[in-house]
Design a protein around this motif. Structure first.
Motif, short mmCIF file in Angstrom:
data_model
loop_
_atom_site.label_atom_id
_atom_site.label_comp_id
_atom_site.label_asym_id
_atom_site.label_seq_id
_atom_site.Cartn_x
_atom_site.Cartn_y
_atom_site.Cartn_z
N LEU A 157 0.81 -1.21 0.00
CA LEU A 157 0.00 0.00 0.00
C LEU A 157 0.85 1.27 0.00
O LEU A 157 0.55 2.24 -0.70
N LEU A 158 1.91 1.29 0.79
CA LEU A 158 2.75 2.47 0.86
C LEU A 158 3.53 2.67 -0.44
O LEU A 158 3.74 3.81 -0.88
N GLU A 159 3.94 1.57 -1.07
CA GLU A 159 4.64 1.68 -2.35
C GLU A 159 3.71 2.22 -3.43
O GLU A 159 4.12 3.00 -4.29
N SER A 160 2.44 1.83 -3.36
CA SER A 160 1.45 2.35 -4.30
C SER A 160 1.32 3.86 -4.16
O SER A 160 1.28 4.61 -5.15
N GLU A 161 1.27 4.33 -2.93
CA GLU A 161 1.15 5.78 -2.68
C GLU A 161 2.38 6.52 -3.22
O GLU A 161 2.26 7.59 -3.83
N MET A 162 3.56 5.95 -3.01
CA MET A 162 4.78 6.57 -3.50
C MET A 162 4.81 6.60 -5.02
O MET A 162 5.20 7.60 -5.64
N ASN A 163 4.40 5.52 -5.64
CA ASN A 163 4.39 5.49 -7.10
C ASN A 163 3.42 6.50 -7.68
O ASN A 163 3.67 7.10 -8.73
N ARG A 164 2.29 6.71 -7.01
CA ARG A 164 1.36 7.75 -7.47
C ARG A 164 1.97 9.14 -7.36
O ARG A 164 1.73 10.01 -8.19
N ALA A 165 2.79 9.34 -6.32
CA ALA A 165 3.48 10.62 -6.18
C ALA A 165 4.48 10.81 -7.31
O ALA A 165 4.63 11.93 -7.85
N LEU A 166 5.19 9.76 -7.70
CA LEU A 166 6.11 9.84 -8.83
C LEU A 166 5.36 10.15 -10.13
O LEU A 166 5.81 10.98 -10.93
N ILE A 167 4.22 9.51 -10.32
CA ILE A 167 3.41 9.77 -11.51
C ILE A 167 2.98 11.23 -11.55
O ILE A 167 3.01 11.88 -12.60
N GLY A 168 2.59 11.76 -10.40
CA GLY A 168 2.14 13.15 -10.33
C GLY A 168 3.21 14.15 -10.68
O GLY A 168 2.90 15.28 -11.09
N ALA A 169 4.48 13.77 -10.55
CA ALA A 169 5.59 14.67 -10.85
C ALA A 169 6.08 14.58 -12.29
O ALA A 169 6.94 15.36 -12.71
N ALA A 170 5.54 13.62 -13.07
CA ALA A 170 6.10 13.32 -14.39
C ALA A 170 5.23 13.84 -15.53
O ALA A 170 4.01 13.76 -15.48
N ARG A 171 5.90 14.34 -16.59
CA ARG A 171 5.19 14.72 -17.81
C ARG A 171 4.77 13.49 -18.60
O ARG A 171 3.72 13.47 -19.23
N THR A 172 5.63 12.48 -18.61
CA THR A 172 5.38 11.24 -19.36
C THR A 172 5.62 10.06 -18.45
O THR A 172 6.60 10.04 -17.70
N VAL A 173 4.72 9.07 -18.50
CA VAL A 173 4.85 7.88 -17.66
C VAL A 173 4.98 6.65 -18.56
O VAL A 173 4.13 6.40 -19.42
N VAL A 174 6.07 5.90 -18.37
CA VAL A 174 6.33 4.69 -19.14
C VAL A 174 6.42 3.52 -18.17
O VAL A 174 7.26 3.51 -17.27
N VAL A 175 5.56 2.54 -18.35
CA VAL A 175 5.56 1.34 -17.51
C VAL A 175 6.44 0.27 -18.16
O VAL A 175 6.31 0.00 -19.36
N LEU A 176 7.32 -0.32 -17.37
CA LEU A 176 8.18 -1.42 -17.82
C LEU A 176 7.66 -2.70 -17.18
O LEU A 176 7.74 -2.86 -15.96
N ALA A 177 7.11 -3.60 -17.99
CA ALA A 177 6.48 -4.81 -17.43
C ALA A 177 6.58 -5.96 -18.41
O ALA A 177 5.99 -5.90 -19.50
#
Length: 259
Positions: free
Chosen positions: A188-208
């Motif tokens: 849950l905490l990692e999810s919150e942190m990842n959303r914060a990273l997304i909020g700071a980015a112009r472009t989001v690229v998922v590596l999966a």
């Protein structure tokens, strides 16, 4: 077609695609939706597939199970390296980029060591260590926070550190990808942190890599429509390709030596 033969075909399709819809199985087998649902019920009870709304998937680990970094770093290494080599093409000297914690983003970090005038923001001590090499000219901003089993730094200190930062591109590693749940994590905490990273980015690229499709962690990081690009490998199933191409900005598939 006899029930045993149908169910063998269903297991094969689920193993190949990781997630399949009832309607697609009905077309494949030439039987009714009711028959397919009955077969899926039986296979679910036997533990051979996992029943989900509208279809079936590969039986997955619990939504809160999080393997440690050391174990994950030994899994799917060829796929992760191929994805990392494709992702590095999106990075130019002078950029400010984000790398979330994870083994695929860690593989990308090793591809970035030779870049010049690059700033990397990360919540992963493993990734920060990659750039400690004497030949690296990459500036690293490491968030604070508490450490998870996957070596991510999370919590209020980590998320607060992102509020004043702006990233050209975020490369996001995820635990799972699903047509309904989106991009997920078991923490849950990692999810919150990842959303914060997304909020700071112009472009989001998922590596999966392909194995992430159909896996659902307890917490959604983002819906499929919220990311700009997904980079995966050519073993990604037909259903996954169709869903991602319909709902994500761009899907890139890379070939992996030996596949």
């Amino acid at each position: 077609m006899l029930a045993d033969a149908r169910r063998t075909e269903i297991v094969s399709a689920v193993t190949r695609e990781r997630v399949v819809r009832v309607s697609d199985l009905a077309d494949l087998l030439g039987v009714s939706l009711v028959t397919v649902r009955r077969d899926i019920e039986a296979l679910n009870d036997a533990g051979l597939v996992q029943k989900i709304h509208g279809g079936a998937k590969v039986p997955g680990a619990a939504g809160t199970h999080e393997p440690g970094f050391e174990l994950k770093s030994t899994q799917g290494t060829a796929e992760k390296q191929a994805i990392a080599r494709e992702a590095v093409k999106l990075v130019s000297d002078g950029m400010a980029i984000g790398l979330s914690a994870g083994t695929t983003t860690w593989a990308l970090a090793k591809e970035l060591v030779g870049k010049k005038n690059l700033t990397v923001v990360t919540n992963s001590m493993r990734i920060a260590d990659v750039f400690a090499s004497p030949r690296s000219q990459v500036a690293v901003i490491l968030t604070g926070g508490e450490r998870t089993p996957s070596d991510a730094l999370v919590g209020p200190i980590a998320t607060a550190s992102m509020r004043q930062l702006h990233l050209d591109v975020l490369f996001l590693g995820v635990h799972g990808v699903d047509g309904v749940a989106g991009f997920t994590t078991p923490n849950l905490l990692e999810s919150e942190m990842n959303r914060a990273l997304i909020g700071a980015a112009r472009t989001v690229v998922v590596l999966a890599d392909h194995s992430k499709w159909g896996t659902v962690g307890i917490s959604t990081i983002a819906a499929l429509e919220e990311v700009d690009e997904v980079i995966s490998d050519e073993l990604l199933g037909t259903e996954a390709r169709r869903t991602l191409r319909e709902r994500v900005g761009t899907l890139r598939l890379v070939s992996v030596p030996g596949q």
